[in-house]
Design a protein around this motif. Sequence first.
Motif, mmCIF file in Angstrom:
data_model
loop_
_atom_site.group_PDB
_atom_site.id
_atom_site.type_symbol
_atom_site.label_atom_id
_atom_site.label_comp_id
_atom_site.label_asym_id
_atom_site.label_seq_id
_atom_site.Cartn_x
_atom_site.Cartn_y
_atom_site.Cartn_z
ATOM 1 N N ARG A 140 -20.759 2.693 4.680
ATOM 2 C CA ARG A 140 -21.979 3.265 4.119
ATOM 3 C C ARG A 140 -21.673 4.558 3.358
ATOM 4 N NH1 ARG A 140 -26.134 2.645 1.378
ATOM 5 N NH2 ARG A 140 -28.007 3.805 1.944
ATOM 6 N N ALA A 141 -20.795 5.383 3.914
ATOM 7 C CA ALA A 141 -20.403 6.616 3.225
ATOM 8 C C ALA A 141 -19.764 6.301 1.882
ATOM 9 C CB ALA A 141 -19.452 7.430 4.099
ATOM 10 N N ALA A 142 -18.891 5.296 1.848
ATOM 11 C CA ALA A 142 -18.208 4.929 0.613
ATOM 12 C C ALA A 142 -19.185 4.368 -0.416
ATOM 13 C CB ALA A 142 -17.106 3.919 0.902
ATOM 14 N N PRO A 146 -18.882 6.725 -3.914
ATOM 15 C CA PRO A 146 -17.670 5.939 -4.187
ATOM 16 C C PRO A 146 -16.539 6.743 -4.805
ATOM 17 C CG PRO A 146 -19.410 5.405 -5.758
ATOM 18 C CD PRO A 146 -20.041 6.254 -4.693
ATOM 19 N N ARG A 147 -16.840 7.885 -5.423
ATOM 20 C CA ARG A 147 -15.794 8.676 -6.075
ATOM 21 C C ARG A 147 -15.295 9.827 -5.197
ATOM 22 N NH1 ARG A 147 -15.307 7.396 -11.383
ATOM 23 N NH2 ARG A 147 -17.005 6.183 -12.324
ATOM 24 N N VAL A 148 -15.843 9.945 -4.012
ATOM 25 C CA VAL A 148 -15.460 11.030 -3.104
ATOM 26 C C VAL A 148 -14.346 10.532 -2.189
ATOM 27 C CG1 VAL A 148 -16.289 12.532 -1.251
ATOM 28 C CG2 VAL A 148 -17.742 12.068 -3.232
ATOM 29 N N PRO A 149 -13.287 11.321 -1.959
ATOM 30 C CA PRO A 149 -12.158 10.830 -1.158
ATOM 31 C C PRO A 149 -12.419 10.791 0.347
ATOM 32 C CG PRO A 149 -11.763 13.095 -1.830
ATOM 33 C CD PRO A 149 -13.012 12.655 -2.548
ATOM 34 N N ALA A 150 -13.400 11.547 0.837
ATOM 35 C CA ALA A 150 -13.561 11.695 2.280
ATOM 36 C C ALA A 150 -13.759 10.383 3.032
ATOM 37 C CB ALA A 150 -14.710 12.665 2.581
ATOM 38 N N ALA A 170 -1.813 2.543 4.719
ATOM 39 C CA ALA A 170 -2.154 1.791 3.502
ATOM 40 C C ALA A 170 -3.419 2.353 2.854
ATOM 41 C CB ALA A 170 -2.338 0.308 3.840
ATOM 42 N N GLN A 171 -4.396 2.737 3.674
ATOM 43 C CA GLN A 171 -5.618 3.346 3.139
ATOM 44 C C GLN A 171 -5.297 4.629 2.380
ATOM 45 O OE1 GLN A 171 -9.150 2.761 3.447
ATOM 46 N NE2 GLN A 171 -8.674 0.676 4.098
ATOM 47 N N TRP A 172 -4.464 5.471 2.976
ATOM 48 C CA TRP A 172 -4.125 6.744 2.342
ATOM 49 C C TRP A 172 -3.305 6.551 1.071
ATOM 50 C CZ3 TRP A 172 -2.644 10.458 6.965
ATOM 51 C CH2 TRP A 172 -3.823 10.785 7.658
ATOM 52 N N ARG A 173 -2.373 5.600 1.092
ATOM 53 C CA ARG A 173 -1.581 5.358 -0.111
ATOM 54 C C ARG A 173 -2.481 4.874 -1.253
ATOM 55 N NH1 ARG A 173 3.798 5.794 0.793
ATOM 56 N NH2 ARG A 173 4.609 5.375 2.891
ATOM 57 N N ALA A 174 -3.425 4.009 -0.931
ATOM 58 C CA ALA A 174 -4.348 3.532 -1.964
ATOM 59 C C ALA A 174 -5.215 4.675 -2.491
ATOM 60 C CB ALA A 174 -5.233 2.410 -1.398
ATOM 61 N N LEU A 175 -5.631 5.554 -1.599
ATOM 62 C CA LEU A 175 -6.430 6.707 -2.012
ATOM 63 C C LEU A 175 -5.640 7.587 -2.976
ATOM 64 C CD1 LEU A 175 -8.863 8.626 -1.763
ATOM 65 C CD2 LEU A 175 -7.814 9.546 0.315
ATOM 66 N N LEU A 176 -4.387 7.852 -2.651
ATOM 67 C CA LEU A 176 -3.556 8.684 -3.527
ATOM 68 C C LEU A 176 -3.278 7.990 -4.853
ATOM 69 C CD1 LEU A 176 -0.983 10.154 -0.973
ATOM 70 C CD2 LEU A 176 -2.759 11.415 -2.213
ATOM 71 N N ALA A 177 -3.106 6.685 -4.825
ATOM 72 C CA ALA A 177 -2.829 5.955 -6.064
ATOM 73 C C ALA A 177 -3.997 6.053 -7.039
ATOM 74 C CB ALA A 177 -2.531 4.485 -5.756
ATOM 75 N N ASP A 178 -5.211 6.184 -6.521
ATOM 76 C CA ASP A 178 -6.397 6.278 -7.372
ATOM 77 C C ASP A 178 -6.748 7.709 -7.745
ATOM 78 O OD1 ASP A 178 -6.689 3.547 -7.241
ATOM 79 O OD2 ASP A 178 -8.154 3.603 -5.608
ATOM 80 N N ALA A 179 -6.077 8.685 -7.129
ATOM 81 C CA ALA A 179 -6.469 10.090 -7.290
ATOM 82 C C ALA A 179 -5.778 10.723 -8.489
ATOM 83 C CB ALA A 179 -6.116 10.880 -6.035
ATOM 84 N N PRO A 180 -6.452 11.637 -9.172
ATOM 85 C CA PRO A 180 -5.787 12.390 -10.238
ATOM 86 C C PRO A 180 -4.707 13.298 -9.661
ATOM 87 C CG PRO A 180 -7.982 13.268 -9.824
ATOM 88 C CD PRO A 180 -7.878 12.010 -9.031
#
Length: 208
Positions: A140-142, A146-150, A170-180
């Motif tokens: 629900r938070a996401a 959707p653009r917030v990393p938390a 895997a979640q964190w790696r995907a988050l970093l891959a999408d992050a500026p």
Amino acid sequence: MAYVPILLIAAAALALMRLTGLRGPLLTLGAAALALGGAGYALTGRPGLTGAPREQAERAPPIPLDVPRHALMGNFTNADHWLIIADSFERRGNTADAVGLLRSAVREHPRDYALWVGLGNALTDHARGYTPAAAFAFDRAAELAPRVPAPRFFRGLAMIRSGQVSEGIAQWRALLADAPAEASWRPMVEDDLLAISGGSPSPAAPPR
């Protein structure tokens, strides 16, 4: 995995020191204090001992999440007073009260993503594991932000804290891959990944 929470806290604290502008001798002093505390735990802690708590009040309080929360969601938000009260319950081991408070909060403010993140964390602490209810809260938070990393960061952290380490990484790696590359919170997540996995934190950030 007994030392994972200690490594997470230390990595998050160092990242927050850097984000707040500490450099040079002050940063070195802070790192030394963290190292001293970790060394003390390594010498005197006994994480291998099993426990059988008899009362809710005897449960060890969950690890504090306020440092990464502030780094990812900021300070003085509309959700802060709810989350601060929930933190106080959790520090005393009253995880059921924290869950009840945050359920009331999301009923009153159903579109506040930070409250849903807090509820996901509280549900994980109360169940001592990543549950379908916690997954729903993070989902629900996401959806709301959707653009917030938390939401993605804390979902990964909940998985790691529940023993699903590879899934959380895997979640964190995907988050970093999408992050500026210039994201202010990126060093914190990279440091946490290095502390847990001991490997490369992520693929290179895509150009923005």
